[in-house]
Every structure is written in C-alpha cells, then in structure tokens.
Design an enzyme around this catalytic site. Structure first.
Site, PDB file in Angstrom:
ATOM      1  N   CYS A 251      53.025  60.173  49.533  1.00 21.41           N
ATOM      2  CA  CYS A 251      53.506  58.830  49.196  1.00 21.41           C
ATOM      3  C   CYS A 251      54.825  58.510  49.891  1.00 21.41           C
ATOM      4  O   CYS A 251      54.841  58.294  51.097  1.00 21.41           O
ATOM      5  CB  CYS A 251      53.595  58.660  47.680  1.00 21.41           C
TER       6      CYS A 251
ATOM      7  N   HIS B 299      48.776  59.879  45.749  1.00 20.65           N
ATOM      8  CA  HIS B 299      49.302  60.991  44.962  1.00 20.65           C
ATOM      9  C   HIS B 299      48.173  61.970  44.625  1.00 20.65           C
ATOM     10  O   HIS B 299      47.537  61.860  43.573  1.00 20.65           O
ATOM     11  CB  HIS B 299      49.938  60.472  43.667  1.00 20.65           C
TER      12      HIS B 299
ATOM     13  N   GLU C 205      48.327  64.891  43.542  1.00 19.11           N
ATOM     14  CA  GLU C 205      48.608  65.683  42.348  1.00 19.11           C
ATOM     15  C   GLU C 205      48.056  65.044  41.076  1.00 19.11           C
ATOM     16  O   GLU C 205      47.814  65.733  40.077  1.00 19.11           O
ATOM     17  CB  GLU C 205      50.115  65.920  42.202  1.00 19.11           C
TER      18      GLU C 205
END
Length: 234
Positions: free
Chosen positions: A113, A208, A210
C-alpha cells in the site's frame, strides 16, 4: 529450530493509541503475524534520522507497510489536496531512504500500500493525490486484480487473478524509473509494481495482503516469498 530470517518493518507513528497512554510507533498485528507464519522474525524499526544502511545491515529482508499519505512535495506537486492525511516528514524521509537502500543493496523487499507508493516516489514516480472521493476510491473494498504472467507477483501468489483487500484513496500516476506494472484493477488503478533487473527480490502491491493472508494462500504467498528470499541471504 531453523533460524528465522530477520525482517525489518519500519514502525508507523500514531497519535491515537490510548491503551498505551502515549503516542506510539505501531505495526498492524495482521502484518506481523503474516511474516511470522511465513517463518520470519518481524522486527519494528524506529523511523529516525540515522545511517539507514548501517541499521539495515543486520536484517535479511524489509517489509514497507501501509500508513498515511506522503507529503505531495516529495513527488513534485505544487499544491496539496484536502484529502491528504497523516503526513509526517520524518516518516517520509526514513521510508524513502529504506526503499532506496533495500533496492540498491539487493535486500529482499515487499512493499504494501503506502509502501508501494514510497518505492514509486523513491524512483522518481508521482501519485494521484485523490482518486475522486467516495465511489471512486478503494477504501474498505475487496476487488479482483489481474496479475501479469511471468512476474514475481504471479510466482508468489500462484495466481493470475486475486481478490485484493484495499484501503487507499491515492494511486500511482507516473511509475518511477524502471518500474513495471504487474497488476491492475478493473478501473485501471495500478495494483502491483516490480523492478525488472533488480539486484534482489522485490515486489509491491497497492492492496493489504495481510488482511486476508490467514485464509487466502495467494495473499500469504507474498509473505512466504519475502521470507524465502531473505533466507537465501543467511
């Protein structure tokens, strides 16, 4: 026990961490856990005016995480859009140094990002300061991205199409020198960048990974690939 590669994750300044009583330097738990699952040892590093090369010498890889916006003057903008938020000059300077050193030294690097935007600006690229407000930005949005074949991104995710969890209102305008676009959204937003011929393993994503890595092997694959590349440096 197999030695875990040490992955540097620049901490983010935060003024809203009431549980700690003071302003803090933080990293998202989901990000740290994704590195740990991959077999890495994540270590937050303090953004400071310092010898970045010397500080990174002890690390086997770097993860540039998400965060607030870069100061527009960093990429030559004469004005600042009203939507630009959480700008921190020290953070910007540190992250840009980290990106340049990691790429120059061949240190494995995953940029996420804001991290992608940092690398783009570090290599002379520019950003679109705002994508057009509600209905146009990629905030709280999961959308498909198309991944270019033969890229490190495709190898890491094992896919030519992935569902990306996004939270950003800015995007790449002009790619930095030598950077190649490796993934795009349906609206044309650049979602991935790589540097063909880079000295070390490097890929960057605008989303993102994650957020969904705990349940999506394609997203976890990015962290696995970073740690795998870092392990070869041991």
């Amino acid at each position: 026990m197999t030695h875990r590669p040490l992955i540097a994750v620049p901490a983010r300044f935060s003024a809203t961490t009431s549980a700690l009583r003071y302003a803090a330097e933080v990293n998202a738990r989901a990000l740290i856990e994704a590195v740990w699952r991959a077999g890495g040892e994540p270590a937050s590093i303090h953004p400071a005016e310092s010898d970045v090369a010397a500080r990174l010498a002890r690390f086997d890889g770097v993860l540039l995480p998400g965060g607030g916006d870069l100061a527009p003057h960093r990429y030559g903008a004469a004005t600042t859009h009203d939507s630009v938020y959480d700008v921190d000059e020290l953070q910007d300077a540190f992250d840009l140094q980290v990106a340049r050193h990691a790429l120059g030294a061949g240190l494995p690097l995953l940029a996420v990002c804001r991290g992608l935007q940092i690398v783009n600006v570090a290599l002379g690229g520019s950003l679109e300061q705002d994508m057009g407000g509600p209905g146009h930005e990629h905030r709280h949005l999961v959308h498909p991205v198309r991944i270019r074949r033969g890229t490190l991104l495709e190898r890491a995710t094992g896919a030519e199409k992935a569902d990306a969890s996004c939270y950003h209102h800015q995007r790449v305008d002009r790619p930095g020198q030598g950077l190649a676009v490796t993934a795009t959204a349906a609206d044309g937003t650049v979602e991935g960048l790589e540097l063909p011929g880079a000295r070390g393993w490097f890929t960057a994503v605008q989303w993102h990974p994650e957020d969904t890595a705990h349940e999506d092997p394609a997203q976890q694959g990015l962290f696995d690939a970073l740690v795998s590349a870092a392990r070869t440096r041991l």
